[in-house]
Design a protein around this motif. Sequence first.
Motif, short mmCIF file in Angstrom:
data_model
loop_
_atom_site.label_atom_id
_atom_site.label_comp_id
_atom_site.label_asym_id
_atom_site.label_seq_id
_atom_site.Cartn_x
_atom_site.Cartn_y
_atom_site.Cartn_z
N THR A 1 -32.69 -66.97 71.47
CA THR A 1 -33.76 -67.87 71.41
C THR A 1 -34.91 -67.47 70.39
O THR A 1 -35.32 -66.58 70.31
CB THR A 1 -34.60 -68.28 72.85
OG1 THR A 1 -33.50 -68.73 73.62
CG2 THR A 1 -35.58 -69.64 72.53
N GLY B 1 -37.78 -72.39 69.66
CA GLY B 1 -36.95 -72.74 70.82
C GLY B 1 -35.83 -72.94 70.68
O GLY B 1 -34.92 -73.25 71.62
N ASP B 2 -35.18 -72.96 69.46
CA ASP B 2 -33.75 -73.24 69.13
C ASP B 2 -32.88 -72.09 69.71
O ASP B 2 -33.38 -70.95 69.69
CB ASP B 2 -33.54 -73.18 67.66
CG ASP B 2 -34.00 -74.70 67.22
OD1 ASP B 2 -34.47 -75.42 67.95
OD2 ASP B 2 -33.82 -74.80 66.04
N GLU B 3 -31.86 -72.29 70.18
CA GLU B 3 -30.84 -71.26 70.72
C GLU B 3 -29.67 -71.04 69.82
O GLU B 3 -29.00 -72.02 69.41
CB GLU B 3 -30.65 -71.65 72.30
CG GLU B 3 -31.54 -71.57 73.35
CD GLU B 3 -31.03 -71.82 74.68
OE1 GLU B 3 -29.91 -72.33 74.99
OE2 GLU B 3 -31.78 -71.53 75.55
N CYS C 1 -30.83 -76.86 69.50
CA CYS C 1 -32.15 -77.25 69.13
C CYS C 1 -32.85 -77.58 70.48
O CYS C 1 -32.42 -78.14 71.19
CB CYS C 1 -32.10 -78.49 67.86
SG CYS C 1 -31.15 -77.98 66.65
N ALA C 2 -34.20 -77.01 70.31
CA ALA C 2 -35.25 -77.50 71.18
C ALA C 2 -35.23 -79.02 71.70
O ALA C 2 -35.67 -79.41 72.77
CB ALA C 2 -36.51 -76.99 70.91
#
Length: 75
Positions: free
Chosen positions: A9, A38-40, A53-54
Amino acid sequence: MRLQGEPVTADRAMFLNELRFDPDAIYVLDHPLMLAPGDEVHVLSDQQVVVKCAAGTERRPAGYWTPWCWTWRLL
């Protein structure tokens, strides 16, 4: 960016041109990739890189895998 663990993350905004995975592999992106906080980043079993994406969307950045080799580097 070196990725350790699965998934990874992003804790801050990042602009990347390659992703380095352990133990010794690099995913070279065809185009630079912007990650927001927050993007994984995931790697699927078929070696496809996926960014969740968050905001709830999903991206599959184009690129290719290459080995990370230290034999030619001077220490």
